[in-house]
Design an enzyme around this catalytic site. Structure first.
Site, mmCIF file in Angstrom:
data_model
loop_
_atom_site.group_PDB
_atom_site.id
_atom_site.type_symbol
_atom_site.label_atom_id
_atom_site.label_comp_id
_atom_site.label_asym_id
_atom_site.label_seq_id
_atom_site.Cartn_x
_atom_site.Cartn_y
_atom_site.Cartn_z
ATOM 1 N N GLY A 182 0.812 -1.201 0.000
ATOM 2 C CA GLY A 182 0.000 0.000 0.000
ATOM 3 C C GLY A 182 0.847 1.253 0.000
ATOM 4 O O GLY A 182 0.501 2.260 -0.640
ATOM 5 N N SER B 137 -4.319 -1.499 0.585
ATOM 6 C CA SER B 137 -3.316 -2.492 0.965
ATOM 7 C C SER B 137 -4.005 -3.771 1.416
ATOM 8 O O SER B 137 -4.881 -3.741 2.292
ATOM 9 C CB SER B 137 -2.437 -1.937 2.096
ATOM 10 N N ALA B 138 -3.602 -4.912 0.839
ATOM 11 C CA ALA B 138 -4.322 -6.166 1.044
ATOM 12 C C ALA B 138 -4.280 -6.667 2.480
ATOM 13 O O ALA B 138 -5.233 -7.292 2.949
ATOM 14 C CB ALA B 138 -3.770 -7.237 0.106
ATOM 15 N N CYS C 74 4.829 7.600 24.756
ATOM 16 C CA CYS C 74 5.399 6.817 25.859
ATOM 17 C C CYS C 74 5.545 5.360 25.456
ATOM 18 O O CYS C 74 5.209 4.445 26.203
ATOM 19 C CB CYS C 74 4.521 6.919 27.098
#
Length: 460
Positions: A69, A194-195, A320
């Site tokens: 992606g 994106s797969a 953090c």
């Protein structure tokens, strides 16, 4: 072990596994060759492209497969900017885009271009009118994600797309987080996905470019994927990606309703059972499976470790944590609390019993972390309040600067100030957020010899 980080990667869908194994046997040859094995591979590639194009809502010849992606985003932005370079070298994008978009914008600026980040509201959404105001005569491309990867807020893509069309500017939509849940929003000119976000294998991305959009692929020319994605196609993974996209979309409506109910429960129960917590993101216009909240006076890294010890996999945008030294750019753009940040993103099939157990153990874990850090508890005001105080938190990471502020705010008179000296980047976001949560006035930031001085006025 309950896996609650589907926004990062979703477990491989059973259909994807079956398709992958079958394609390993049938799709290993070069689909560009004319012999029998090549023709068989080509049929698989064409079928996968047609299935993906149907899910995206475009023509098969408008869609190519990339190696990720992120690669799709980089190629899409670079190609569109180059194709429209005669218009200008300005890029517009929202302040909460995925890092792949921000990195592309930075590279574009380093090469002599410019970009404008459109701010978002406290829910993480852009104002379409404000977005339109960022478009200029020399704007070559605009970018807007369909939904945010950290807080789940859906963007008004259709409204922004209409305004971009009126201005003659193509809009690239990063649909990575939303494509598995439903159709892509209307009006896009370029789209990426994106797969591994919908249960396909990692290493497969989609880039769709509408016909008529000026596009000039960058880098050395290639013969495959219309010259827009170099290298030999990972055909088994592509087949698995397309098959799983179709499968998850077939069941998306029912699963979306089920997970939305679970997320609604998390949003309400966390706010009820955990003191000093901020649930962030739009409560209505959001992805069905994702919720993010931030816990005041909590070290995000410690909280994630404690959840992991109890077999819950979650992620965080807090500074953090060991993976970052500054707060998430998304939380920063929203102006919300970043410390003790937890993102829960449920995968399809997530069990309600696991959600219930998560909600049972979370309040105790938060309380334990706060106790270990010496977080303040309710205390009566000082009988002899000071006119002002200075807190030295230099060299101390979040959430310590905010904890030290909270400990002493009751020691100054109403109307007096506390100045916190800190060199942790998170303080720039978390001290104003603490003031809003506590009803105190954030006066502002001043330069200091080391780090910055954050001034807070006590109002109550």
């Amino acid at each position: 072990m309950p896996y609650f980080d589907a926004a990062s990667a979703t477990p491989l869908h059973p259909v994807a596994r079956q398709a992958l194994l079958a394609a390993l046997d049938e799709g290993w040859a070069d689909p560009a060759r004319l012999y029998q094995e090549g023709r068989r591979a080509r049929l698989l590639l064409d079928a996968a492209r047609e299935a993906a194009a149907e899910a995206v809502g475009c023509r098969p010849d408008e869609l190519v497969f990339t190696s990720s992606g992120t690669t799709a985003v980089h190629a899409g932005i670079a190609g569109a900017l180059s194709g429209r370079r005669r218009v200008g070298r300005h890029l517009a994008l929202s302040a909460v885009e995925h890092s792949s978009v921000l990195h592309s914008a930075a590279a574009h600026e380093a090469a002599g271009g410019s970009f404008t980040e459109v701010p978002v509201d406290r829910f993480g959404a852009v104002d379409p009118v404000a977005y339109a105001g960022a478009l200029r005569a020399d704007t070559a491309l605009a970018c807007l994600q369909s939904a945010n990867h950290e807080v789940g807020t859906e963007q008004p893509v259709a409204e922004v797309a209409a305004l971009c069309a009126d201005a003659g500017v193509p809009l690239l939509v990063d649909a990575a987080q939303s494509l598995g849940w439903g159709p892509a929003p209307a009006g896009w000119s370029l789209l990426t996905a994106s797969a591994h976000k919908w249960g396909g294998p990692a290493g497969v991305g989609l880039l769709a470019v509408r016909k008529g959009v000026r596009f000039a692929p960058q880098g050395p020319a290639g013969e495959r994927e219309s010259g827009r994605a170099a290298g030999f196609e990972n055909l088994p993974a592509i087949v698995a990606a397309a098959a799983s996209l179709r499968a998850v979309r077939d069941g998306a409506a029912a699963e979306s309703a089920r997970l939305r109910a679970l997320v609604d429960r998390i949003r309400s129960v966390v706010a009820e059972r955990v003191p000093d917590v901020e649930v962030v993101g739009d409560p209505e216009r959001r992805l069905p499976h994702l919720v993010t909240f931030s816990c005041l006076y909590v070290d995000g890294e410690t909280l994630l470790h404690e959840l992991d010890r109890r077999e819950f996999s979650v992620s965080s945008g807090s500074s953090c944590t060991s993976s970052t030294l500054i707060p998430s750019h998304v939380l920063k753009a929203m102006g919300v609390l970043s410390e003790g940040n937890v993102r829960v993103s449920l995968p399809p099939g997530a069990a309600s019993a696991d959600v219930d157990r998560f909600l049972e153990i979370l309040p105790g874990l938060v309380a334990d972390v706060r106790q270990r850090l010496g977080a303040p508890v309710s205390a009566p005001p000082s009988p002899a309040p000071a006119a002002s105080l200075v807190v030295d938190a230099l060299g101390r990471r979040c959430p310590i600067p905010v904890i030290e502020l909270a400990k002493v705010i009751g020691e100054v008179a109403v109307g007096a100030t506390v100045t916190v000296l800190a060199d942790d980047e998170a303080a720039r976001l978390d001290i104003p957020a603490w003031c809003e949560m506590r009803g105190q006035e954030y006066v502002g930031e001043e330069p200091a010899d080391l780090g910055s001085a954050y001034v807070v006025r006590r109002l109550s």
